[in-house]
Enzyme design. Sequence first.
Site, short mmCIF file in Angstrom:
data_model
loop_
_atom_site.label_atom_id
_atom_site.label_comp_id
_atom_site.label_asym_id
_atom_site.label_seq_id
_atom_site.Cartn_x
_atom_site.Cartn_y
_atom_site.Cartn_z
N PRO A 1 -15.73 -4.16 2.75
CA PRO A 1 -17.12 -4.48 3.12
C PRO A 1 -18.11 -3.41 2.66
O PRO A 1 -19.31 -3.67 2.63
CB PRO A 1 -17.07 -4.58 4.65
CG PRO A 1 -15.94 -3.68 5.04
CD PRO A 1 -14.92 -3.85 3.95
N LEU A 2 -17.57 -2.23 2.31
CA LEU A 2 -18.44 -1.17 1.79
C LEU A 2 -18.35 -1.11 0.26
O LEU A 2 -18.72 -0.09 -0.34
CB LEU A 2 -18.02 0.19 2.38
CG LEU A 2 -18.11 0.27 3.91
CD1 LEU A 2 -17.48 1.55 4.44
CD2 LEU A 2 -19.57 0.18 4.35
N GLY A 3 -17.87 -2.20 -0.35
CA GLY A 3 -17.75 -2.20 -1.81
C GLY A 3 -16.90 -1.04 -2.28
O GLY A 3 -17.21 -0.41 -3.28
N ARG A 4 -15.79 -0.79 -1.55
CA ARG A 4 -14.86 0.31 -1.86
C ARG A 4 -15.56 1.66 -1.89
O ARG A 4 -15.16 2.57 -2.60
CB ARG A 4 -14.13 0.03 -3.19
CG ARG A 4 -13.29 -1.25 -3.12
CD ARG A 4 -12.55 -1.54 -4.38
NE ARG A 4 -11.88 -2.83 -4.33
CZ ARG A 4 -10.59 -3.01 -4.06
NH1 ARG A 4 -9.82 -1.99 -3.80
NH2 ARG A 4 -10.07 -4.23 -4.05
N GLY A 5 -16.64 1.77 -1.15
CA GLY A 5 -17.37 3.04 -1.03
C GLY A 5 -18.64 3.06 -1.86
O GLY A 5 -19.55 3.85 -1.60
N PHE A 6 -18.76 2.17 -2.84
CA PHE A 6 -19.93 2.19 -3.73
C PHE A 6 -21.23 1.94 -2.97
O PHE A 6 -22.27 2.54 -3.26
CB PHE A 6 -19.75 1.11 -4.82
CG PHE A 6 -20.73 1.22 -5.96
CD1 PHE A 6 -20.51 2.12 -7.00
CD2 PHE A 6 -21.86 0.40 -6.01
CE1 PHE A 6 -21.41 2.22 -8.05
CE2 PHE A 6 -22.75 0.49 -7.06
CZ PHE A 6 -22.53 1.40 -8.09
N HIS B 1 -0.68 -12.23 0.96
CA HIS B 1 -1.68 -11.35 0.33
C HIS B 1 -2.35 -12.05 -0.86
O HIS B 1 -3.57 -11.90 -1.07
CB HIS B 1 -0.96 -10.08 -0.12
CG HIS B 1 -1.80 -8.86 -0.23
ND1 HIS B 1 -1.27 -7.60 -0.21
CD2 HIS B 1 -3.13 -8.68 -0.38
CE1 HIS B 1 -2.23 -6.70 -0.33
NE2 HIS B 1 -3.37 -7.34 -0.44
N TYR C 1 0.85 -1.19 0.00
CA TYR C 1 0.00 0.00 0.00
C TYR C 1 0.89 1.25 0.00
O TYR C 1 1.55 1.56 0.99
CB TYR C 1 -0.95 0.02 1.20
CG TYR C 1 -1.92 -1.15 1.28
CD1 TYR C 1 -2.22 -1.93 0.17
CD2 TYR C 1 -2.55 -1.47 2.49
CE1 TYR C 1 -3.12 -2.99 0.25
CE2 TYR C 1 -3.46 -2.53 2.57
CZ TYR C 1 -3.72 -3.29 1.45
OH TYR C 1 -4.60 -4.34 1.55
#
Length: 342
Positions: free
Chosen positions: A213-218, A133, A64
């Site tokens: 878990p937030l769908g990358r914010g979507f 990973h 990252y």
Amino acid sequence: MSNSPLEKISTVRLGTDGPRIGVQGFGAMGISEFYGDTDEAAARDTLEATVEAGVTLIDTADIYGLGANEQFLAPFLAAHRDEVTLATKFAIDRRADDPSYRAIENSPAYIKKAVEASLRRLDVDVIDLYYMHRRNPEVPLAESVGAMAELVAEGKVKYLGLSEVTGPELREAYAVHPIAALQSEWSVFSRDVERSGVSAAAELGVTVVPYSPLGRGFLTGSFADAGKELSEGDFRRFQPRFTGDNAVANAALLEPLHKIAAAHGATTAQIALAWVQQRAQVHGLTVVPIPGTRKRSRLLENTGATRITLSAEELALLEPIAGQVAGDRYPDMSATSTVREQ
Ligand SMILES: NC(=O)c1ccc[n+]([C@@H]2O[C@H](COP(=O)([O-])OP(=O)(O)OC[C@H]3O[C@@H](n4cnc5c(N)ncnc54)[C@H](OP(=O)(O)O)[C@@H]3O)[C@@H](O)[C@H]2O)c1
């Protein structure tokens, strides 16, 4: 902060014999890469809020920001080492001087070098949870996990984890050394891990750590079409499900989330997080999702999800969504376990 006014979230055990950790963790990735510019002061304040709220599993990886994310965490860890369970990962080799270079490295020699570099950047003596990973099927899993087990014996790492592996791979690895955590994408939109990973994890007592878990914010509704709304270098512009016709079709799938959120006086982010927790119960599992945010207010909003219970009717409304999502999770799915499962 011992005199924090924040109500701390509840805890669960990591694996069968690990420490107790907050039932929701924290993904640090977006601070350093992939999701546009970061206000560093706000990100530091968000990190402080994790321990105040009882969010103790802090997730990073060596790639990252090409090491920058681990370095960013170092001062926070220096101040809070005993309060957090620190997770990082090796295996994805990228190079600053060649942005197109990407290799999956699982050899013992690579692992031994990678752990030293992570320990140095994080400025810690030991990594609590060390993940592979991505799996490179050309390297025998027993060799890689054997090398990871040596790191435990040497005191450099406490617990082992694997990311994006299949159930059979998890079992094979566990036969070499106990595995504490399986980290895979898991959300209302992405349920590949339910094919075989979660049943193996439930059987072995492995904690599942749902990433994105937030769908990358979507799933929060904060963007609809990545191609049009997000900044130039944002990774989501290259994810097939978040652009063009797919994004339009997928945004329409969020309707039940909005409806349920309104009924609870909650946000769609909170409903998405509550869904992962309850879906895990169906599988008889412990999960610790690791939503990522650079804003204190969102961190507290997300931890609020741990207090929401969805009804059977609400779960039924959310059940068909993943099967209707248009577009893959990644531009190139070849390094994910699910490709090998098909
Ligand atoms: N093992 C793997 O291969 C893998 C892959 C991807 C990610 N991960 C790990 O999983 C962690 C989480 O995944 P992720 O960051 O990809 O996706 P995520 O947690 O599903 O979503 C993060 C995005 O949602 C936004 N957000 C967070 N809370 C919000 C809220 N309450 N309302 C509105 N927007 C909100 C964040 O924006 P702001 O930051 O601006 O708030 C960010 O853009 C990462 O940080 C990383 O540690 C692992």
